[in-house]
Enzyme design. Structure first.
Site, PDB file in Angstrom:
ATOM      1  N   HIS A 106       2.716   3.395  -8.931  1.00  0.00           N
ATOM      2  CA  HIS A 106       2.558   1.972  -9.250  1.00  0.00           C
ATOM      3  C   HIS A 106       3.798   1.447  -9.991  1.00  0.00           C
ATOM      4  CE1 HIS A 106      -1.440   2.245  -7.736  1.00  0.00           C
ATOM      5  NE2 HIS A 106      -1.927   2.936  -8.737  1.00  0.00           N
TER       6      HIS A 106
ATOM      7  N   ASP B  29       0.832  -1.207   0.000  1.00  0.00           N
ATOM      8  CA  ASP B  29       0.000   0.000   0.000  1.00  0.00           C
ATOM      9  C   ASP B  29       0.867   1.257   0.000  1.00  0.00           C
ATOM     10  OD1 ASP B  29      -2.367   1.404  -0.023  1.00  0.00           O
ATOM     11  OD2 ASP B  29      -2.716   1.242   2.127  1.00  0.00           O
TER      12      ASP B  29
ATOM     13  N   LEU C 135      10.543 -20.534  -5.144  1.00  0.00           N
ATOM     14  CA  LEU C 135       9.470 -19.713  -4.583  1.00  0.00           C
ATOM     15  C   LEU C 135       8.150 -19.850  -5.358  1.00  0.00           C
ATOM     16  CD1 LEU C 135       8.841 -17.242  -2.602  1.00  0.00           C
ATOM     17  CD2 LEU C 135       9.297 -15.803  -4.599  1.00  0.00           C
TER      18      LEU C 135
HETATM   19  C1  IPE Z   1      -1.487   0.296  -3.419  1.00  0.00           C
HETATM   20  O1  IPE Z   1      -1.260   1.655  -3.448  1.00  0.00           O
HETATM   21  C2  IPE Z   1      -1.489  -0.313  -4.799  1.00  0.00           C
HETATM   22  C3  IPE Z   1      -2.819  -0.745  -5.283  1.00  0.00           C
HETATM   23  C4  IPE Z   1      -3.924  -0.783  -4.577  1.00  0.00           C
HETATM   24  C5  IPE Z   1      -2.883  -1.180  -6.682  1.00  0.00           C
HETATM   25  P1  IPE Z   1      -2.486   2.662  -3.463  1.00  0.00           P
HETATM   26  O2  IPE Z   1      -2.825   2.954  -4.888  1.00  0.00           O
HETATM   27  O3  IPE Z   1      -3.593   2.162  -2.612  1.00  0.00           O
HETATM   28  O4  IPE Z   1      -1.808   3.962  -2.828  1.00  0.00           O
HETATM   29  P2  IPE Z   1      -2.440   4.945  -1.751  1.00  0.00           P
HETATM   30  O5  IPE Z   1      -2.961   4.124  -0.607  1.00  0.00           O
HETATM   31  O6  IPE Z   1      -3.514   5.699  -2.451  1.00  0.00           O
HETATM   32  O7  IPE Z   1      -1.289   5.801  -1.358  1.00  0.00           O
HETATM   33 MG    MG Z   2      -4.168   2.400  -0.609  1.00  0.00          MG
END
Ligand code: IPE
Ligand code: MG
Length: 244
Positions: free
Chosen positions: A29, A12, A123
């Site tokens: 991402h 996250d 793995l």
């Molecule tokens: C996690 O990061 C990745 C996915 C859910 C794909 P987020 O996109 O939830 O990032 P924040 O929580 O908004 O910072």
């Molecule tokens: Mg998030």
């Protein structure tokens, strides 16, 4: 001290990492995918048996079309670009979640990659896509009920073991360690059944920052934990040995 057999990660904080740098969420991402690559490699080197990555929840699918397609494009690129290295490292690919509602080309690519990697004996990379723990449990209940309706099972056959075997994680050990990055301290509908005796590790680091050193800190923190499984002292008891 032992390494965990199964590590699960809620990756996250990609969006917040990007926003803090004035960049689009997509960039978070993208850099997060590099963290995933580092952690997968390190997990293999440590002889961890299973690494489960919460890549996309069912809830995430209601994000903007733009964000979802950028995540899909990234997954596509990652699988194509990394699969030779994954094979060299003997990694096998498995997925959990409702794949049927993902774009067909992603479904095909996941299946091709799974087949490409199936000879590995290292793995198990278990990727949770369009996954929710409650959906998985609901599906398992329906499956057991259908087997009862067909006369293959009796209600007294329902046991913890049967439920284990009816989940998408059938055959995998339960996670020993759950890592969540991004500062939130909650489970967010991940692996609800399987986390019964799992050790939790929360960190404020955002996923794009979580590299090899951060992963090793989490592993070392796990190794200092005393796992009691409801007993008075640390024991190598099997899961569910005691009621509490
Ligand atoms: C996690 O990061 C990745 C996915 C859910 C794909 P987020 O996109 O939830 O990032 P924040 O929580 O908004 O910072
Ligand atoms: Mg998030």
């Amino acid at each position: 001290m032992e390494v965990p057999r199964h590590v699960a990660i809620i990756m996250d904080g990609n969006g917040r990492w990007a926003a803090a740098r004035g960049k689009p969420r997509y960039r978070g991402h993208q850099v997060g995918a590099e963290s995933a690559r580092d952690v997968i490699r390190r997990a293999g080197e440590l002889s961890i048996e299973v690494l489960t990555l919460f890549t996309l929840s069912e809830d995430n699918l209601s994000r903007s079309h733009e964000e979802i397609s950028s995540i899909m494009a990234l997954l596509n690129r990652y699988l194509v670009k990394e699969r030779d290295e994954l094979r060299r490292n003997n990694v096998r690919l498995q997925t959990i979640g409702n794949l049927a509602s993902l774009p067909p080309h992603i479904q095909r690519l996941l299946e091709e990659t799974r087949l490409f990697l199936q000879g590995g004996d290292g793995l198990i990379l278990n990727v949770a896509l369009n996954y929710l723990g409650r959906s998985e449990i609901t599906h398992a209940c329906r499956n057991i009920a259908q087997r009862i309706e067909r006369g293959e099972l009796h209600s007294r056959d329902i046991s913890s073991r049967l439920i284990d075997d009816s989940l998408q994680t059938a055959g995998l050990p339960d996670p020993d360690l759950l890592i969540r990055t991004g500062g939130e301290q909650r489970v967010s509908n991940f692996l609800l059944w399987q986390l019964a005796y799992t050790e939790f590790y929360f960190t404020d680091e955002m996923w794009p920052q979580f590299r090899e050193g951060s992963f090793m800190r989490a592993i070392h923190a796990y190794q200092r934990r005393e796992r009691r499984y409801g007993l008075e002292r640390a024991a190598s008891a099997s899961r569910g040995a005691c009621a509490l």
